[in-house]
Enzyme design. Structure first.
Site, PDB file in Angstrom:
ATOM      1  N   LYS A  30       0.845  -1.209   0.000  1.00  0.00           N
ATOM      2  CA  LYS A  30       0.000   0.000   0.000  1.00  0.00           C
ATOM      3  C   LYS A  30       0.868   1.242   0.000  1.00  0.00           C
ATOM      4  CE  LYS A  30      -0.635  -0.643   4.984  1.00  0.00           C
ATOM      5  NZ  LYS A  30      -0.563   0.483   5.877  1.00  0.00           N
TER       6      LYS A  30
ATOM      7  N   ARG B 190      -9.691   0.062  15.266  1.00  0.00           N
ATOM      8  CA  ARG B 190      -9.488   0.925  14.101  1.00  0.00           C
ATOM      9  C   ARG B 190     -10.412   0.435  12.991  1.00  0.00           C
ATOM     10  NH1 ARG B 190      -3.605   1.306  11.206  1.00  0.00           N
ATOM     11  NH2 ARG B 190      -4.256  -0.797  10.653  1.00  0.00           N
TER      12      ARG B 190
ATOM     13  N   TYR C 211      17.422  29.642   7.524  1.00  0.00           N
ATOM     14  CA  TYR C 211      16.248  30.353   8.057  1.00  0.00           C
ATOM     15  C   TYR C 211      16.313  30.518   9.580  1.00  0.00           C
ATOM     16  CZ  TYR C 211      13.498  30.333   3.751  1.00  0.00           C
ATOM     17  OH  TYR C 211      13.026  30.572   2.496  1.00  0.00           O
TER      18      TYR C 211
ATOM     19  N   MET D  23      12.619  24.193   2.154  1.00  0.00           N
ATOM     20  CA  MET D  23      11.735  23.443   1.248  1.00  0.00           C
ATOM     21  C   MET D  23      12.500  22.602   0.217  1.00  0.00           C
ATOM     22  SD  MET D  23       8.684  24.777  -1.259  1.00  0.00           S
ATOM     23  CE  MET D  23       7.729  25.539   0.013  1.00  0.00           C
TER      24      MET D  23
HETATM   25  C1  LIG Z   1      -4.056  -4.243   8.467  1.00  0.00           C
HETATM   26  C2  LIG Z   1      -2.602  -4.147   8.177  1.00  0.00           C
HETATM   27  N1  LIG Z   1      -1.902  -5.278   7.974  1.00  0.00           N
HETATM   28  C3  LIG Z   1      -0.582  -5.258   7.690  1.00  0.00           C
HETATM   29  C4  LIG Z   1       0.124  -4.069   7.640  1.00  0.00           C
HETATM   30  C5  LIG Z   1       1.608  -4.088   7.403  1.00  0.00           C
HETATM   31  O1  LIG Z   1       2.239  -3.712   8.601  1.00  0.00           O
HETATM   32  P1  LIG Z   1       3.825  -3.582   8.674  1.00  0.00           P
HETATM   33  O2  LIG Z   1       4.190  -2.514   7.720  1.00  0.00           O
HETATM   34  O3  LIG Z   1       4.069  -3.191  10.095  1.00  0.00           O
HETATM   35  O4  LIG Z   1       4.398  -4.903   8.316  1.00  0.00           O
HETATM   36  C6  LIG Z   1      -0.560  -2.871   7.867  1.00  0.00           C
HETATM   37  C7  LIG Z   1       0.185  -1.604   7.806  1.00  0.00           C
HETATM   38  O5  LIG Z   1      -0.095  -0.613   8.378  1.00  0.00           O
HETATM   39  C8  LIG Z   1      -1.960  -2.904   8.126  1.00  0.00           C
HETATM   40  O6  LIG Z   1      -2.646  -1.775   8.348  1.00  0.00           O
END
Ligand SMILES: Cc1ncc(COP(=O)(O)O)c(C=O)c1O
Length: 370
Positions: A41, A135, A256, A304
């Protein structure tokens, strides 16, 4: 004739796909016989979901996780028809019909998503039960109310998952509580593969592995066991180009806010990387770089597009305009930068900017420009 992209870029980001594959193999071996998926992701934690997932698929990874439907659609385009792709956020209202054409597996996180998927019996889904993260995922109460119906819901359950809140703190009592809650929830779905552990969870040991693990950060070299030696390879090298080198007198200020005042006369190198590139402003006064293995402290505030390093102790033949300062690499890894910035390696990686010239090195060590 135009110059080559590497010459024009202020910094070069090298991504070691062979290292990512080696990290995945290491994690897969540790979790075996559980299957090892890969979390790609947020554009592969900032490193490029498509090249990362292609390299992992070639190495044998069969299941990938992304966060959003759009990430899933893009990844399907990059991977072709074969590997499974699951979408953590599940079907948002009005989007359920878009999963099947791309063979995307939704993670169903609440009764509404389960209900929606029942009306779209297009393919398998993953059930997410919350065991202590609060969550995403069915709450304990929701799960208790639905558990008997879930196996007969008509949904082809590909897996049942939960997520650990404290896996990077092995002694935290919530780990064991989540594990036992998850084990009893998974028993209510006989024959459905359970998966609990992400990167750090894999290192909590076999009772946490169940049938499926899904590491993300550890693939990219983030230490899954903070405070202990990192068993994984660093996979990024970021090198920033020196634009100018100047002599600065004792008592003169740099940058800065005139926030850094030279205690002694010295030489400063200005590098073409700044917070717009994800070189976080919180690295001001704290970060560092390396030239030829020598540490060069970051001077003053990160701005920046620019950052300044004290190169007084470096041979001027090495620290000159056009030379590179290593900002991330074997000397100063993702977790080191995170510690100096007051954040976590995940944020250093996902912040890596779009202006870098990216080079992907494959398992054979061959470079591929992005
Ligand atoms: C539901 C879920 N599974 C797996 C992962 C992967 O976690 P990690 O990057 O700590 O291995 C995440 C990452 O945030 C997640 O939200």
């Amino acid at each position: 004739m135009s110059s080559d992209p590497a010459s024009r870029a202020g910094a070069v980001l090298e991504i070691d796909l062979g290292g990512i594959v080696a990290n995945w193999r290491r994690l897969a071996q540790k979790a075996a016989p559980a299957a090892c998926a890969a979390v790609v992701k947020a554009n592969g934690y900032g490193l490029g979901a498509a090249p990362v997932a292609r390299a992992l698929a070639a190495a044998g990874c069969r299941l990938f996780f992304v966060a959003t439907l759009d990430e899933g659609i893009a990844l399907r385009g990059a991977l072709g028809a074969d590997p499974e792709i699951a979408v953590f956020n599940g079907p948002l209202p009005g989007t359920a019909a878009e999963f099947a054409p791309y063979r995307l597996i939704p993670v169903l996180n609440d009764p509404g998503q389960i209900d929606t998927w029942k009306r779209h019996p297009n393919g398998p889904a993953i059930l997410h039960v919350d065991t202590g993260m609060a969550r995403l995922g069915l709450s304990a109460r929701e799960f208790a109310a639905m558990a008997d119906q879930l196996p007969k819901s008509g949904i082809a359950w590909r897996a049942v998952i939960s997520h650990l809140a404290c896996a990077d703190t092995p002694d935290h009592p919530l780990n064991e509580q989540q594990r036992t809650r998850f084990a009893s929830a998974a028993q209510r779905l006989p024959g459905v593969p359970p998966g609990l552990a992400a990167s750090s969870g894999i290192f909590l040991g076999p009772p946490y592995h169940f049938d499926l693990v899904r590491p993300g950060a550890a693939l990219y070299g983030v230490n899954p066991q903070p405070g202990r030696p990192n068993p994984l390879r660093q996979v990024v090298r970021l090198s920033g180009k020196i634009l100018q080198v100047r002599e600065i007198d004792r008592g003169e200020s740099v940058g800065y806010g005139a926030a850094h005042v030279m205690k002694t006369a010295g030489r400063a190198a200005t590098v073409a990387v700044g917070y717009a590139d994800g070189w976080l402003r919180s690295l001001s006064h704290r970060g560092c770089g390396y030239i030829a293995g020598k540490r060069v402290p970051l001077l003053g505030r990160v701005s920046m597009d620019l950052v300044t390093f004290d190169v007084s102790a470096v041979d001027p033949a090495l620290a000159h305009p056009g030379a590179m300062i290593e900002l991330l690499g074997e000397h100063y890894g993702v977790d080191d930068a995170a510690a100096d910035a007051g954040t976590i390696g995940y944020e250093i990686l996902t912040a890596l900017g779009g202006r870098y010239h990216r080079i992907y090195r494959d398992a054979a060590g061959t470079n591929h420009p992005a």
